[in-house]
Every structure is written in C-alpha cells, then in structure tokens.
Write a protein that holds these residues in place. Structure first.
Motif, mmCIF file in Angstrom:
data_model
loop_
_atom_site.group_PDB
_atom_site.id
_atom_site.type_symbol
_atom_site.label_atom_id
_atom_site.label_comp_id
_atom_site.label_asym_id
_atom_site.label_seq_id
_atom_site.Cartn_x
_atom_site.Cartn_y
_atom_site.Cartn_z
ATOM 1 N N ARG A 186 52.253 -74.699 37.331
ATOM 2 C CA ARG A 186 50.841 -75.310 37.363
ATOM 3 C C ARG A 186 50.116 -74.858 38.417
ATOM 4 O O ARG A 186 48.937 -75.057 38.728
ATOM 5 C CB ARG A 186 51.135 -76.893 37.511
ATOM 6 N N THR A 187 50.491 -73.852 39.248
ATOM 7 C CA THR A 187 49.906 -73.022 40.366
ATOM 8 C C THR A 187 50.067 -71.941 40.032
ATOM 9 O O THR A 187 51.121 -71.498 40.142
ATOM 10 C CB THR A 187 50.019 -73.754 41.686
ATOM 11 N N ALA A 188 48.599 -71.095 40.135
ATOM 12 C CA ALA A 188 48.941 -69.499 39.884
ATOM 13 C C ALA A 188 47.801 -69.182 41.260
ATOM 14 O O ALA A 188 46.798 -69.634 41.433
ATOM 15 C CB ALA A 188 48.422 -69.136 38.780
ATOM 16 N N ARG A 189 48.386 -67.929 41.928
ATOM 17 C CA ARG A 189 47.478 -67.503 42.987
ATOM 18 C C ARG A 189 47.185 -66.105 42.328
ATOM 19 O O ARG A 189 48.202 -65.241 42.059
ATOM 20 C CB ARG A 189 48.315 -67.422 44.268
ATOM 21 N N VAL A 190 46.066 -65.593 42.692
ATOM 22 C CA VAL A 190 45.557 -64.202 42.155
ATOM 23 C C VAL A 190 44.621 -63.826 43.275
ATOM 24 O O VAL A 190 43.262 -64.347 43.320
ATOM 25 C CB VAL A 190 45.304 -64.086 40.788
ATOM 26 N N ASP A 191 44.600 -62.800 44.028
ATOM 27 C CA ASP A 191 43.471 -62.243 44.918
ATOM 28 C C ASP A 191 42.722 -63.271 45.670
ATOM 29 O O ASP A 191 41.703 -63.197 45.650
ATOM 30 C CB ASP A 191 42.436 -61.441 43.891
ATOM 31 N N GLY A 192 43.449 -64.245 46.328
ATOM 32 C CA GLY A 192 42.944 -65.170 47.010
ATOM 33 C C GLY A 192 42.538 -66.307 46.271
ATOM 34 O O GLY A 192 42.007 -67.307 46.969
ATOM 35 N N TYR A 193 42.386 -66.328 45.161
ATOM 36 C CA TYR A 193 42.142 -67.660 44.147
ATOM 37 C C TYR A 193 43.482 -68.353 43.732
ATOM 38 O O TYR A 193 44.533 -67.787 43.816
ATOM 39 C CB TYR A 193 41.721 -67.288 43.046
ATOM 40 N N THR A 194 43.052 -69.810 43.920
ATOM 41 C CA THR A 194 44.465 -70.589 43.310
ATOM 42 C C THR A 194 43.794 -71.313 42.232
ATOM 43 O O THR A 194 42.577 -71.857 42.034
ATOM 44 C CB THR A 194 44.604 -71.475 44.536
ATOM 45 N N VAL A 195 44.400 -71.433 41.084
ATOM 46 C CA VAL A 195 44.182 -71.848 39.741
ATOM 47 C C VAL A 195 45.327 -73.001 39.494
ATOM 48 O O VAL A 195 46.624 -72.647 39.720
ATOM 49 C CB VAL A 195 44.073 -70.899 38.729
ATOM 50 N N THR A 196 44.794 -73.984 39.463
ATOM 51 C CA THR A 196 45.785 -75.475 39.080
ATOM 52 C C THR A 196 45.515 -76.064 37.662
ATOM 53 O O THR A 196 44.369 -75.723 37.371
ATOM 54 C CB THR A 196 45.729 -76.496 40.129
ATOM 55 N N LEU A 197 46.559 -76.284 37.142
ATOM 56 C CA LEU A 197 46.544 -76.771 35.826
ATOM 57 C C LEU A 197 46.776 -78.142 35.658
ATOM 58 O O LEU A 197 48.039 -78.594 36.241
ATOM 59 C CB LEU A 197 47.509 -75.840 34.990
ATOM 60 N N ALA A 198 46.180 -78.921 34.962
ATOM 61 C CA ALA A 198 46.486 -80.250 34.812
ATOM 62 C C ALA A 198 46.329 -80.548 33.307
ATOM 63 O O ALA A 198 45.747 -79.843 32.427
ATOM 64 C CB ALA A 198 45.361 -81.175 35.503
ATOM 65 N N GLY A 199 47.336 -81.286 32.857
ATOM 66 C CA GLY A 199 47.290 -81.574 31.343
ATOM 67 C C GLY A 199 48.835 -81.281 30.850
ATOM 68 O O GLY A 199 49.574 -80.397 31.408
ATOM 69 N N LEU A 201 50.926 -80.261 26.926
ATOM 70 C CA LEU A 201 50.963 -79.691 25.570
ATOM 71 C C LEU A 201 51.643 -80.525 24.855
ATOM 72 O O LEU A 201 53.120 -80.727 25.058
ATOM 73 C CB LEU A 201 51.390 -78.160 25.452
ATOM 74 N N THR A 202 51.143 -81.164 23.671
ATOM 75 C CA THR A 202 51.741 -81.880 22.735
ATOM 76 C C THR A 202 51.816 -81.213 21.582
ATOM 77 O O THR A 202 50.806 -80.996 20.922
ATOM 78 C CB THR A 202 51.241 -83.307 22.510
ATOM 79 N N PRO A 203 52.994 -80.557 20.862
ATOM 80 C CA PRO A 203 52.913 -80.141 19.808
ATOM 81 C C PRO A 203 52.265 -80.759 18.591
ATOM 82 O O PRO A 203 52.533 -82.179 18.374
ATOM 83 C CB PRO A 203 54.525 -79.874 19.448
ATOM 84 N N GLY A 204 51.506 -80.018 17.708
ATOM 85 C CA GLY A 204 50.959 -80.679 16.637
ATOM 86 C C GLY A 204 49.555 -81.393 16.708
ATOM 87 O O GLY A 204 48.994 -82.077 16.008
ATOM 88 N N ALA A 205 49.234 -81.569 18.226
ATOM 89 C CA ALA A 205 48.286 -82.549 18.617
ATOM 90 C C ALA A 205 47.212 -81.781 19.558
ATOM 91 O O ALA A 205 47.730 -80.733 20.017
ATOM 92 C CB ALA A 205 48.542 -83.689 19.257
ATOM 93 N N ASP A 206 46.075 -82.081 19.370
ATOM 94 C CA ASP A 206 44.985 -81.503 20.417
ATOM 95 C C ASP A 206 45.453 -81.726 21.751
ATOM 96 O O ASP A 206 45.607 -83.126 22.172
ATOM 97 C CB ASP A 206 43.557 -81.962 20.185
ATOM 98 N N SER A 207 45.458 -80.993 22.569
ATOM 99 C CA SER A 207 45.942 -81.193 23.953
ATOM 100 C C SER A 207 44.915 -80.520 24.868
ATOM 101 O O SER A 207 44.377 -79.695 25.028
ATOM 102 C CB SER A 207 47.293 -80.467 24.264
ATOM 103 N N GLU A 208 44.550 -81.729 25.941
ATOM 104 C CA GLU A 208 43.517 -81.022 26.839
ATOM 105 C C GLU A 208 44.069 -80.740 28.105
ATOM 106 O O GLU A 208 44.850 -81.175 28.803
ATOM 107 C CB GLU A 208 42.649 -82.270 27.419
ATOM 108 N N LEU A 209 43.715 -79.527 28.444
ATOM 109 C CA LEU A 209 44.240 -78.467 29.717
ATOM 110 C C LEU A 209 42.730 -78.313 30.517
ATOM 111 O O LEU A 209 41.827 -77.850 29.926
ATOM 112 C CB LEU A 209 44.716 -77.154 29.212
ATOM 113 N N THR A 210 43.198 -78.694 31.633
ATOM 114 C CA THR A 210 42.142 -78.473 32.623
ATOM 115 C C THR A 210 42.535 -77.402 34.021
ATOM 116 O O THR A 210 43.513 -77.905 34.516
ATOM 117 C CB THR A 210 41.754 -79.681 33.281
ATOM 118 N N MET A 211 41.801 -76.249 34.167
ATOM 119 C CA MET A 211 42.113 -75.401 34.876
ATOM 120 C C MET A 211 41.065 -75.788 36.057
ATOM 121 O O MET A 211 39.822 -75.544 35.792
ATOM 122 C CB MET A 211 42.014 -73.930 34.340
#
Ligand SMILES: [Cu+2]
Length: 308
Positions: A186-199, A201-211
């Motif tokens: 849920r946390t990725a680091r690239v070139d001094g940036y940090t990206v965190t992921l909330a949300g 995945l539910t199969p077969g349904a719309d799933s909201e992911l917030t980066m």
C-alpha cells in the motif's frame, strides 16, 4: 485500513466506470456471428450508480484484455523472436488487421494511437511507452530489458473497430532470479515520492481506489496532466497477467478535479486474486511509476488459508 463501502460517494461527477480495456467485442465489424454487443471502454458510463452495490454478472463475464495475441481478427506480431538484454533495446511489431495486412489507421486514445506496456512476467521492469508508427504499419520503440520472460501489451483502437488489448510474450535470454511475490503493497516510493493506496478490490464490483501522492512528507497538490489525466493505472492479475487499464474519476480542467494529492480510481476486477498496480503520474515534468499491489478481499495472502 478500513474496508471501502461500495457506495462511498464521490459526488462531484458522473463516475466513469473503468472496465477491462478490451471489451468483449463479439461480433462487431466484419464478424458474422453476433451474440451480444459491447462497447469500448471509453463508452462505459455509470448513469445511476445503482449497480455499484452489487455483483454485475455481465461485467464479470467479459474476457479480460491482454490475454490473447489475436482477437476479433486483429493479431499482434512482434518482429523479434527474442530480444537481447540491455537498455534501449529496439523492439518492433505490427498489428495485422482482418485482411491480414498491417493496420496503419488508428484512433487516438488518451493522446496516443497505441500504448505499449512491457513487464517481465514476475512484474519487474514495468514500462509504458508510445512506439512510433511507420508508414508501412510497423511500430518501433526501445525497451529496457533484463533476462527473463516478458509480456507485451498493445492497447489500441483501430479506426473503424473497437478498442483492443493484445498480449504476447518476448523472451530475453540470460540467467535471472524471479522476484518474490509481494502480497499487499500500500506504500510505494519512487524518486523521493511516496504513493499510498487506500481502498480494496472486490471481485465483480466497482471498487474505489484512492492514490495519494506526497514528496518529502508534503502532499503534492500540483500534479500535471499526463495523457489527459492526473494518473493512469494499469492492473495486472497475478498468474495470467490479465490486463486492466483504469482511468481516474474526473479530468484536468473539468472544474472540480484537483491536481492531487489524491487520485481516485474506480476499478472492476473480474475475479479474486493478487493484482499488481502500476500508477503513472506526472510532476515537475517527469512521469514516474509507483508500484503497488492488492490481494482481493477473501483471497488468502501467502500461505494463509483463512478467510477475511
Ligand atoms: Cu500510453
């Protein structure tokens, strides 16, 4: 991290429901057999949002993109049987159309006529590039390749046809050690940036992911549009590398979508499993890729066989 309710209100716009890039596509164009109709990805909109609460069988039955080298009479043909390892290795290919000849006319989708994704089958080395089209219909690009089995995805819309994602393998000779499975990231680091992921995945349904994008601990609030969006998300299913290209909710300049720090996606995955997520975002004039991963709810992580 809390579970995301299926109806978490976004509110500021009509949700663009992203589905697998290669919509089923049965029976369009010259194909005589037509048992159903489908729309290309860009045509899917969620008018009422009412199906978001439940399972959508039609969506779940669609064949994911990127699994086939040939679909709907279009074929991806890479010119090299194998490619050497190295940086900026030339790779070329053609898309053959229903008449067996290279396709030379493409619609522009997200700013480009064709998007090429390259990733080693163990998910290392992800690249999203835009090859150049020659007048003879051959596409050329350079890739950074390490030894191993690579998967190439060509995401395009031939003029007069519908959007397709074709996939093929490319061998790169040499010794290599496969990367280990990642589990949830849920946390990725690239070139001094940090990206965190909330949300989730539910199969077969719309799933909201917030980066959420930050640099040096500060939220980034001046993301730059890249190919018409503040972020592009490619999801690949572990096991077969089924391909899902997801675009964010809201577009730059629509009056309500802010340039970060959050990028909101609505993704629909067809099955339980492990999904690798590659987020392309642009800031200070540079496109970077953050690599994240989610295991669907109910799908055991690692060796665990427990539920939930
Ligand atoms: Cu692209």
């Amino acid at each position: 991290m809390t579970m995301t309710g299926p109806l978490k209100v976004v509110g500021f716009l009509v949700a663009l429901v992203a589905v697998f890039a290669a919509a089923l596509g049965v029976g369009y164009a010259v194909g005589p057999v037509s048992t159903s109709t489908s729309e290309p990805m860009a045509g899917h909109t969620d008018e009422g949002g009412d199906h978001a609460a439940g399972h959508d069988p039609a969506m779940a039955e669609e064949v994911p993109g990127g699994l086939m080298v040939s679909q709907d009479e279009y074929t991806l043909r890479v010119h090299q049987a194998a490619a050497r390892p190295g940086r900026d290795v030339p790779v070329s290919f053609t898309i053959e159309g229903p008449d067996g000849r290279p396709v030379t006319a493409y619609d522009v989708e997200h700013g480009k006529q064709l998007h090429l994704i390259a990733v080693r089958r163990d998910f290392s080395g992800f690249q999203h590039v835009h090859p150049e089209l020659g007048s003879d219909g051959s596409w050329s690009t350079d890739l950074d390749l390490t030894p191993g089995e690579w998967r190439l995805f060509a995401d395009f819309n031939p003029t007069g046809g519908v959007g397709l994602t074709l996939g093929t393998d490319l061998s790169v000779p040499g010794d290599y050690q496969p990367e280990r499975p990642s589990g949830t990231v849920r946390t990725a680091r690239v070139d001094g940036y940090t990206v965190t992921l909330a949300g989730d995945l539910t199969p077969g349904a719309d799933s909201e992911l917030t980066m959420s994008v930050a640099r040096g601990g500060r939220p980034v609030t001046d993301l730059q549009p890249y190919l018409g969006a503040y972020g592009h998300l490619v999801a690949l299913r572990d096991g077969d590398l089924a391909y899902l290209h997801v675009h964010p909710e809201g577009a730059p300049g629509d009056g309500s979508t802010r340039p970060g720090p959050e990028i909101v996606f609505e993704a629909a995955v067809p099955s339980s499993g492990d999904y690798r997520l590659f987020l392309d975002f642009r800031h200070d004039g540079v496109v970077r890729t953050a690599e994240l991963a989610l295991v669907t709810a109910g799908h055991g992580e690692g060796k665990s066989h427990g539920h939930g």
